[in-house]
Design an enzyme around this catalytic site. Structure first.
Site, PDB file in Angstrom:
ATOM      1  N   ARG A 100       0.872  -1.192   0.000  1.00  6.82           N
ATOM      2  CA  ARG A 100       0.000   0.000   0.000  1.00  6.82           C
ATOM      3  C   ARG A 100       0.897   1.227   0.000  1.00  6.82           C
ATOM      4  O   ARG A 100       1.694   1.428   0.915  1.00  6.82           O
ATOM      5  CB  ARG A 100      -0.925   0.003   1.223  1.00  6.82           C
ATOM      6  N   GLN A 130     -10.239  -3.922  -3.437  1.00 14.18           N
ATOM      7  CA  GLN A 130     -11.525  -3.407  -2.963  1.00 14.18           C
ATOM      8  C   GLN A 130     -12.619  -3.642  -4.001  1.00 14.18           C
ATOM      9  O   GLN A 130     -13.701  -4.150  -3.685  1.00 14.18           O
ATOM     10  CB  GLN A 130     -11.390  -1.898  -2.672  1.00 14.18           C
TER      11      GLN A 130
HETATM   12  N1   CP Z   1     -11.393   0.051   2.396  1.00 10.10           N
HETATM   13  C1   CP Z   1     -10.119  -0.030   2.821  1.00 10.10           C
HETATM   14  O1   CP Z   1      -9.198  -0.286   2.051  1.00 10.10           O
HETATM   15  O2   CP Z   1      -9.967   0.166   4.154  1.00 10.10           O
HETATM   16  P1   CP Z   1      -8.580   0.372   4.918  1.00 10.10           P
HETATM   17  O3   CP Z   1      -8.014   1.699   4.483  1.00 10.10           O
HETATM   18  O4   CP Z   1      -8.955   0.365   6.376  1.00 10.10           O
HETATM   19  O5   CP Z   1      -7.646  -0.755   4.575  1.00 10.10           O
HETATM   20  N1  NVA Z   2      -9.977   6.788  -1.697  1.00 10.24           N
HETATM   21  C1  NVA Z   2      -9.650   6.363  -0.353  1.00 10.24           C
HETATM   22  C2  NVA Z   2      -9.878   4.894  -0.176  1.00 10.24           C
HETATM   23  C3  NVA Z   2      -9.693   4.414   1.238  1.00 10.24           C
HETATM   24  C4  NVA Z   2      -9.871   2.929   1.369  1.00 10.24           C
HETATM   25  C5  NVA Z   2      -8.203   6.726  -0.045  1.00 10.24           C
HETATM   26  O1  NVA Z   2      -7.350   6.557  -0.922  1.00 10.24           O
HETATM   27  O2  NVA Z   2      -7.935   7.192   1.075  1.00 10.24           O
END
Ligand code: CP
Ligand code: NVA
Length: 298
Positions: A100, A130
């Site tokens: 991430r 997601q």
């Molecule tokens: N929806 C999602 O990716 O949640 P997190 O940011 O908590 O991982």
């Molecule tokens: N668009 C949001 C998604 C979070 C799961 C972000 O990037 O923060």
């Protein structure tokens, strides 16, 4: 070597191959196959996470593997060690990586240099795990998504709608994005993806007859400096009773979470659809097991 870097690079056949594995993992959680047996998977995170982190840690463990969580700020990457060097080191020690971060190019570079299966666990450009989960959750309740209408309301230019755009093009459903002009997806992305994607400034028009209403935060991670302007400019792009009323009767409402009540969704609508939204969150675990199983299968 298979990776899950973006939905752009996943064919419809690949998506179906992943999704068809999921029900077995969901229904037989205690005694399903252990395709990661004896493996260690690195999880390198540069941004906050609840769902993605926990679902991958638990999922890797339940598939027989060992998750190794690495906060990017705690390893030498955070002090400037190049991604390609980090990738070449980890590629000699672990069996796969879940990343991430901010730039999509960084995940792509890690995949290229590490030589191990690599998963995009959210970048500024995409959130493929997601959206695969959202599609699984929709189909679990309503059958095939092909031919249906999905309406996204909110910041149409962030990672989540971008992955929806690729899914719409590949799986053949209509995607409508309700956002003010400055928050609509880049024209270049729409042209590259193709498919039936409609950008619309009026959320009620975009919601008319929709099978699924979907939203995400107005202020994505990394955009905090723009928060004040975003809250002002996206104020009319909320899923609420009027938007639900415009959709098809019985339309599903989803949110990838975390949710900010009173902003992208109102409290009453969120709670009325909490069962769908938290099933969607739970399904991250089951779908990502399907992704991992697909990655390591020949
Ligand atoms: N929806 C999602 O990716 O949640 P997190 O940011 O908590 O991982
Ligand atoms: N668009 C949001 C998604 C979070 C799961 C972000 O990037 O923060």
């Amino acid at each position: 070597m298979k990776h899950l870097l973006s939905l752009e690079h996943l064919s419809a056949a690949d998506m179906h191959a992943i999704l068809k594995r999921v029900s077995a993992f969901k229904s037989r959680r205690a005694d399903h196959a252990r395709p990661l047996s004896g493996q260690t998977w690195a999880m390198i995170f540069s941004k906050s996470s609840t769902r993605t982190r926990v679902s991958f840690e638990v999922g890797i463990h339940e598939l027989g593997g060992r998750p190794l969580f690495l906060n990017a700020g705690d390893i030498q990457l955070g002090r400037g060690e190049p991604i390609r060097d980090t990738a070449r080191v980890l590629g000699r020690m672990v069996h796969g990586a879940v990343i991430r971060t901010y730039a999509q190019a960084d995940v792509d570079e890690f995949a290229r240099f590490s030589g191990i299966p690599t998963v995009n666990a959210l970048t500024d450009e995409e959130h493929p795990c997601q959206i695969l989960t959202d599609i699984y959750t929709f189909e679990e309740r309503r059958g095939p998504i092909t031919g249906k209408v999905v309406t996204f309301v909110g910041d149409g230019a962030c990672n989540v709608p971008a992955s929806w755009i690729w899914a719409a093009a590949k799986l053949g459903f209509e995607l409508r994005i309700a956002a003010p002009p400055a928050y609509q997806p880049p024209a270049e992305l729409l042209a590259r993806a193709g498919g039936r994607v409609v950008c619309e400034a009026d959320p009620l028009k975009a919601a008319a007859g929709a099978d699924l209403l979907y939203t995400d935060v107005w202020v994505s991670m990394g955009r905090e400096a723009e928060a004040e302007a975003r809250l002002r400019e996206l104020g009319a792009y909320q899923i609420n009773a009027a938007v639900v009323q415009a959709a098809k009767p019985g339309a599903l409402v989803m949110h990838c979470l975390p949710a900010y009540r009173g902003k992208e969704i109102d409290e009453a609508t969120f709670e009325a659809h909490a069962d769908t939204i938290f099933t969607q969150a739970e399904n991250r675990l089951h779908v990502q097991k399907g992704i991992l199983d697909w990655l390591v299968s020949v």
